[in-house]
Enzyme design. Structure first.
Site, PDB file in Angstrom:
ATOM      1  N   GLY A  69      58.613  23.770  23.220  1.00  0.00           N
ATOM      2  CA  GLY A  69      58.947  23.720  24.519  1.00  0.00           C
ATOM      3  C   GLY A  69      59.366  22.110  25.324  1.00  0.00           C
ATOM      4  O   GLY A  69      60.312  22.348  25.980  1.00  0.00           O
ATOM      5  N   THR A  70      58.623  21.225  24.933  1.00  0.00           N
ATOM      6  CA  THR A  70      59.107  20.110  25.329  1.00  0.00           C
ATOM      7  C   THR A  70      60.501  19.611  25.142  1.00  0.00           C
ATOM      8  O   THR A  70      61.266  18.988  26.095  1.00  0.00           O
ATOM      9  CB  THR A  70      57.800  18.871  24.996  1.00  0.00           C
ATOM     10  OG1 THR A  70      56.888  19.399  25.347  1.00  0.00           O
ATOM     11  CG2 THR A  70      58.326  17.526  25.463  1.00  0.00           C
ATOM     12  N   ASN A 149      51.777  27.169  34.083  1.00  0.00           N
ATOM     13  CA  ASN A 149      50.746  26.870  32.865  1.00  0.00           C
ATOM     14  C   ASN A 149      49.313  26.719  33.583  1.00  0.00           C
ATOM     15  O   ASN A 149      48.274  27.036  32.625  1.00  0.00           O
ATOM     16  CB  ASN A 149      51.268  25.712  32.010  1.00  0.00           C
ATOM     17  CG  ASN A 149      51.639  24.467  32.858  1.00  0.00           C
ATOM     18  OD1 ASN A 149      52.618  24.820  33.713  1.00  0.00           O
ATOM     19  ND2 ASN A 149      50.817  23.576  32.458  1.00  0.00           N
ATOM     20  N   CYS A 323      47.351  18.821  29.115  1.00  0.00           N
ATOM     21  CA  CYS A 323      47.946  17.416  29.226  1.00  0.00           C
ATOM     22  C   CYS A 323      47.515  16.490  30.224  1.00  0.00           C
ATOM     23  O   CYS A 323      47.390  15.329  30.409  1.00  0.00           O
ATOM     24  CB  CYS A 323      49.631  17.506  29.382  1.00  0.00           C
ATOM     25  SG  CYS A 323      50.230  18.969  28.751  1.00  0.00           S
TER      26      CYS A 323
HETATM   27  C1  LIG Z   1      52.855  24.226  26.620  1.00  0.00           C
HETATM   28  C2  LIG Z   1      54.121  24.036  27.633  1.00  0.00           C
HETATM   29  C3  LIG Z   1      55.220  23.253  27.518  1.00  0.00           C
HETATM   30  C4  LIG Z   1      55.375  22.480  26.273  1.00  0.00           C
HETATM   31  O1  LIG Z   1      55.626  23.214  25.025  1.00  0.00           O
HETATM   32  P1  LIG Z   1      55.352  22.381  23.768  1.00  0.00           P
HETATM   33  O2  LIG Z   1      55.866  23.410  22.679  1.00  0.00           O
HETATM   34  O3  LIG Z   1      53.833  22.369  23.673  1.00  0.00           O
HETATM   35  O4  LIG Z   1      56.118  21.047  23.639  1.00  0.00           O
HETATM   36  C5  LIG Z   1      56.279  23.359  28.438  1.00  0.00           C
HETATM   37  N1  LIG Z   1      56.099  24.122  29.588  1.00  0.00           N
HETATM   38  C6  LIG Z   1      55.090  24.786  29.702  1.00  0.00           C
HETATM   39  C7  LIG Z   1      55.217  25.624  31.030  1.00  0.00           C
HETATM   40  C8  LIG Z   1      54.050  24.814  28.659  1.00  0.00           C
HETATM   41  O5  LIG Z   1      53.061  25.599  29.051  1.00  0.00           O
END
Ligand SMILES: *Cc1c(COP(=O)(O)O)cnc(C)c1O
Length: 381
Positions: A69-70, A149, A323
């Site tokens: 996601g990042t 999140n 985080c």
């Molecule tokens: C967990 C999360 C991310 C980051 O995703 P990763 O795969 O851990 O890098 C980004 N945005 C939201 C809303 C998340 O919950």
């Protein structure tokens, strides 16, 4: 152990692990190889794109695999800024985005971007009127997350996408908390860019994707080889991609049942906390929220101490997000809701999975009640 941190990450499903294993041991070929072994990897990647594209109502060649996601968020924002900067420098996002979006916006501000951070109401819903007013001729991107999140609030994405579409502005949504949990209609919501991550829906960590619509101009993010049609170089994480595909199939298979169960458990837990523990407050929207998300604040209780005591009882929960745990600052999301810092510091997030039971919820409430009383007593002596 009672695991209540599924918004941070989920358990890799056994069928996901099983699907991945042959891609370590048997089909280890480089997808770029012209021999049969490489072709097995290539076929697996193509299949995974087809599976994912089908769930979103898009084309397989609009799916690009990333390391999660990042990375997807970074790619969407940085590359959109670069691609559209002749047109303007204005980006619109919200105050409650994940740090993967917020920190990237801060970086882009240093590069010359002007960023509008939209307010949210007390339940965490983005101010759509403010969005419409903020749009100018120099606006090049709107980025609003699908579901938050920390508090689980689900945004009016169809409405936001409609506004973006009417103004001809590319629309990105961080759907990391939504994808694999609830259905997403990409064309219907006019989404141009969408981020998702495998480990949030029982897939492996370190793999995700960015959906890039044919109509959105985006350049390469990682430069190197010709993988992902030259836009995201690097030997593909074939086992990870296969694992994520298996997780997608599983997620869509069990979605309705899982959501019904989690919603029931969620509301049960919320009810029992609010009625059984004095000075408790629910954060986020009561119904427009993710099925498994519970976020509550306790007056005069710092979440840090409560989390440690919960952990001693074998209960895994978190403060704001994974985080921000460890940082004493109150969460930016809770502050954006207008929560006073002393309430925002006492927030506990408990995010459920289909494996949780009602009796676990009873245990959690019982322990939580004791812990909250203890902390309040310690404060008054
Ligand atoms: C967990 C999360 C991310 C980051 O995703 P990763 O795969 O851990 O890098 C980004 N945005 C939201 C809303 C998340 O919950």
């Amino acid at each position: 152990m009672i695991y209540l941190d599924n918004a941070a990450t989920t358990k890799t499903a056994p069928e996901v692990v099983e699907a991945m294993l042959p891609y370590f041991t048997e089909y280890y070929g480089n997808a770029g190889g012209i021999y049969k072994l490489g072709n097995e990897s290539k076929k697996a990647i193509v299949r995974a794109k087809e599976t994912i594209a089908e769930t979103l109502g898009v084309e397989p060649n609009e799916i690009f695999f990333t390391a999660g996601g990042t990375e997807s968020d970074n790619w969407a924002l940085k590359a959109a800024y670069e691609a559209y900067k002749e047109k303007g420098n204005h980006i619109i996002t919200s105050k409650i985005e994940h740090h993967a979006v917020l920190r990237t916006c801060e970086y882009l501000e240093k590069q010359g971007a002007r960023v509008t951070y939209l307010d949210v109401d007390k339940d965490g819903i983005v101010d759509v009127e403010q969005l419409e007013k903020a749009i100018g001729p120099d606006t090049i991107l709107i980025s609003v997350m699908y579901a938050n999140n920390e508090i689980g609030t689900i945004q009016p994405i169809q409405e936001i996408g409609g506004i973006a579409d009417r103004h001809g502005i590319p629309f990105h949504t961080d759907a990391v908390q939504m994808y694999g949990q609830m259905p997403i209609d990409v064309p219907g919501c006019h989404i141009g860019l969408l981020s998702a991550s495998g480990h949030k829906f029982n897939g492996p960590k370190g793999v995700g994707f960015l959906y890039i619509s044919r109509n959105t101009r985006l350049r390469s993010f990682i430069h190197g080889g010709q993988q992902e049609r030259g836009r995201r170089a690097g030997t593909e994480n074939v086992a990870g991609i296969v694992g994520m595909e298996a997780a997608v199939k599983r997620a869509y298979r069990i979605m309705d049942q899982k959501n019904a169960r989690e919603t029931q458990l969620r509301d049960y837990l919320i009810d029992r906390i609010l009625s059984g523990i004095p000075g408790a407050k629910l954060n986020g929207h009561p119904v427009k929220r993710l099925p498994g998300n519970v976020n509550v604040s306790f007056e005069s209780v710092e979440s840090e101490s409560a989390l440690i005591m919960l952990d001693m009882k074998g209960i895994c929960a978190s403060g704001g997000s994974a985080c921000t745990t460890g940082a004493l600052d109150p969460s930016h999301v809770l502050l954006a809701l207008g929560l006073p810092p002393e309430w925002a510091r006492g927030a506990l997030r408990m995010t459920l999975s289909e494996d949780n039971t009602k009796s676990e919820m009873d245990t959690v409430v019982c322990e939580l009640k004791r812990i909250v009383e203890n902390i309040r007593q310690m404060r008054t002596v």
